[in-house]
Scaffold this active site. Structure first.
Site, mmCIF file in Angstrom:
data_model
loop_
_atom_site.group_PDB
_atom_site.id
_atom_site.type_symbol
_atom_site.label_atom_id
_atom_site.label_comp_id
_atom_site.label_asym_id
_atom_site.label_seq_id
_atom_site.Cartn_x
_atom_site.Cartn_y
_atom_site.Cartn_z
ATOM 1 C CB VAL A 114 43.217 34.949 43.766
ATOM 2 C CG1 VAL A 114 42.694 35.624 42.518
ATOM 3 C CG2 VAL A 114 44.461 34.143 43.448
ATOM 4 N N GLY A 115 44.044 38.138 43.920
ATOM 5 C CA GLY A 115 44.944 39.222 43.541
ATOM 6 C C GLY A 115 45.325 40.060 44.742
ATOM 7 N NE ARG A 194 46.160 28.098 42.166
ATOM 8 C CZ ARG A 194 47.168 28.815 42.632
ATOM 9 N NH1 ARG A 194 48.346 28.268 42.818
ATOM 10 N NH2 ARG A 194 47.018 30.098 42.932
ATOM 11 N N PRO A 218 59.165 28.669 31.054
ATOM 12 C CG PRO A 218 60.321 27.442 29.444
ATOM 13 C CD PRO A 218 60.509 28.551 30.434
ATOM 14 N NE ARG A 276 43.246 42.023 40.680
ATOM 15 C CZ ARG A 276 42.474 41.016 41.054
ATOM 16 N NH1 ARG A 276 41.712 40.414 40.152
ATOM 17 N NH2 ARG A 276 42.446 40.619 42.309
ATOM 18 C CG ASP A 300 34.991 39.442 35.085
ATOM 19 O OD1 ASP A 300 33.802 39.843 35.120
ATOM 20 O OD2 ASP A 300 35.582 38.957 36.072
ATOM 21 C CG HIS A 324 36.306 42.120 39.083
ATOM 22 N ND1 HIS A 324 37.381 42.883 39.462
ATOM 23 C CD2 HIS A 324 36.676 40.833 39.304
ATOM 24 C CE1 HIS A 324 38.354 42.103 39.889
ATOM 25 N NE2 HIS A 324 37.948 40.844 39.801
ATOM 26 C CB ILE A 325 30.702 38.712 37.880
ATOM 27 C CG1 ILE A 325 30.677 38.479 36.370
ATOM 28 C CG2 ILE A 325 29.997 40.008 38.254
ATOM 29 C CD1 ILE A 325 29.303 38.177 35.809
ATOM 30 C CB SER A 327 35.494 34.774 42.186
ATOM 31 O OG SER A 327 35.219 36.052 42.747
#
Length: 359
Positions: A114-115, A194, A218, A276, A300, A324-325, A327
Site C-alpha cells: 500500500v506504501g 481507512r 479535516p 512507515r 512495526d 514489519h508484519i 499485513s
C-alpha cells in the site's frame, strides 16, 4: 491458505516453464508466445498472484525464486532489461537507475504494497509508466496488528513473558508489571484513513472515552464513522493517552514524530507506529523513552529495515519492535498478490487498473 513449499515450487515451475517447453510446442505456438509481453516479478510472491499471471496466457513470466533473500540489485538491473511489466515489493528501490536499465519497453509497474515511498514517482511519471498498488485489501490485517501491538506495549506483555520464562515470577506483587488500560482513555490517530478508522472501530469496545485525529485537513466523512474530533498536531500530542500513527510517508511527514511531538505528550502516553519508519525520528524517540517523557512505544516499522540488532531501541524494555508484519496474514498476503497481478495484466492491456496511483 499458503501452500506448502513443494507446491509453491511446483507453481513457480509452471510460471516459468510453459514458455520454454520446446519439445511439446509447435514452432508457430512458440513464436506466438515469444511475442507476449515480458514480465519480471522481483520476489517469490504468494501463490494466488503467480496463478493469475500463469493462467492468463498474456505474459512471458520470470520471477526471483526466493522469499527469504531479496533479489540482489545487480541481478535486478540485469533482469529488468527489456521487460514490459514489473511486479515488485517494498524492498526494491525503483529509481532512475532501474528505470534506465529497464528501457523504453517498460510501461506498467505494480507494487505489492500500500506504501509507495520505495518508488520514484517523478521518474515514473516522466517516463509515462503506469503504477498499480494494493490498498484496501490489507486494512483489516493492519488494524488488527495495530491493536495487538498497542495492547502488547501498554500491558507490557513482552516483559511479562520474559519474566515468566526467566524466573522473575516469584510472588504476586501489587504494582509489578502494571501497564495502562484503554477504558476511559483518549486515543489519537495521526493520519485518518481507512486503516485509522478500522483501528478505532476495533478499539471502541474497550470503552475508549474519546477519539481524536489530525490530518492535512479535516475528514468529516471518515471521522463521523468513529465519532472522532479533528484537532491540531499539538492537541493530538497533549490529549492522547494512546497515539497511533497511520499516515503515509511523504516529504511533509518525514520524521514528523520527533522531539517536538514527544515533548508535548503525557508521560503516561503510549506511542504506536504501523505506518512507515521514516515518519519517526528514532533518536528522538529513544530519548523520549529513556527519559520517561512517554511511557512506551510499539513499532512495526523502522529505519532501516531490518533494524540492526545492536540498535539502542532494542535495549529498552518499554519499546516493542516487530519486523514489519502488519499485513502478514495468509488471506491478506494472497489478496495483495492477486491484486498486484491483476493490476499488472490490466495495465498491460491498456485498461484501467483496479488500484492505480494517479501520477
Amino acid at each position: 491458505m499458503w501452500c506448502s513449499s513443494v507446491a509453491l515450487c511446483r507453481l513457480q515451475r509452471i510460471a516459468v516453464t510453459p514458455l520454454n517447453i520446446a519439445g511439446c510446442l509447435t514452432g508457430n505456438i512458440r513464436r506466438e508466445m515469444s511475442t507476449l509481453p515480458r514480465v519480471y516479478v522481483t520476489r517469490q510472491i504468494p501463490p494466488e498472484g503467480v496463478k493469475i499471471l500463469c493462467e492468463s496466457g498474456q505474459v512471458q513470466l520470470e520471477l526471483w525464486d526466493s522469499d527469504d533473500v531479496p533479489v540482489p540489485r545487480k541481478k535486478l538491473l540485469e533482469k529488468v532489461k527489456g521487460v514490459d511489466g514489473l511486479l515488485c515489493v517494498l524492498t526494491e528501490k525503483i529509481d532512475a537507475e532501474l528505470l534506465d536499465a529497464a528501457g523504453p519497453n517498460l510501461k506498467v509497474l505494480t507494487t505489492m504494497s500500500v506504501g509507495f515511498d520505495h518508488l520514484s514517482l517523478e521518474e515514473l511519471k516522466k517516463r509515462g509508466i503506469r503504477v498499480g498498488y494494493t490498498p484496501d485489501v490489507l486494512t483489516d490485517a493492519v488494524a488488527e496488528l495495530t491493536v495487538a501491538l498497542l495492547l502488547a506495549t501498554s500491558r507490557r506483555l513482552i516483559e511479562a513473558t520474559h519474566e515468566a520464562k526467566s524466573g522473575g515470577w516469584d510472588t504476586w506483587r501489587t504494582l509489578w508489571l502494571c501497564g495502562y488500560e484503554l477504558a476511559n482513555s483518549t486515543v489519537g490517530i495521526l493520519g485518518l484513513g481507512r486503516i485509522g478508522v478500522s483501528i478505532a472501530e476495533r478499539l471502541s469496545p474497550f470503552k475508549v472515552k474519546k477519539f481524536i485525529y489530525t490530518d492535512v485537513a479535516p475528514r468529516p466523512d471518515l471521522a463521523k464513522a468513529i465519532n472522532a474530533e479533528f484537532v491540531s498536531m499539538d492537541e493530538l500530542a497533549k490529549q492522547s493517552d494512546f497515539l497511533a500513527v497511520c499516515c503515509a510517508l511523504t516529504p511533509e511527514t518525514k520524521e514528523i514524530c520527533n522531539k517536538d511531538l514527544f515533548s508535548k505528550m503525557k508521560n503516561t502516553s503510549i506511542f504506536i507506529n504501523t505506518s512507515r519508519g521514516g515518519v519517526v525520528n528514532q533518536e528522538d524517540l529513544y530519548d523520549a523513552l529513556v527519559t520517561g517523557q512517554i511511557a512506551a512505544a510499539g513499532l512495526d516499522v523502522t529505519v532501516p529495515e531490518p533494524l540492526p540488532t545492536n540498535h539502542p531501541l532494542f535495549t529498552l524494555k518499554n519499546c516493542v519492535i516487530l519486523p514489519h508484519i502488519a499485513s502478514a496474514t495468509y488471506t491478506t498476503r494472497n489478496n495483495m498478490s492477486a491484486l498486484a497481478a491483476n493490476n499488472l495484466l490490466l495495465g498491460l492491456r491498456g485498461e484501467p487498473m483496479i488500484k492505480e496511483l494517479k501520477l
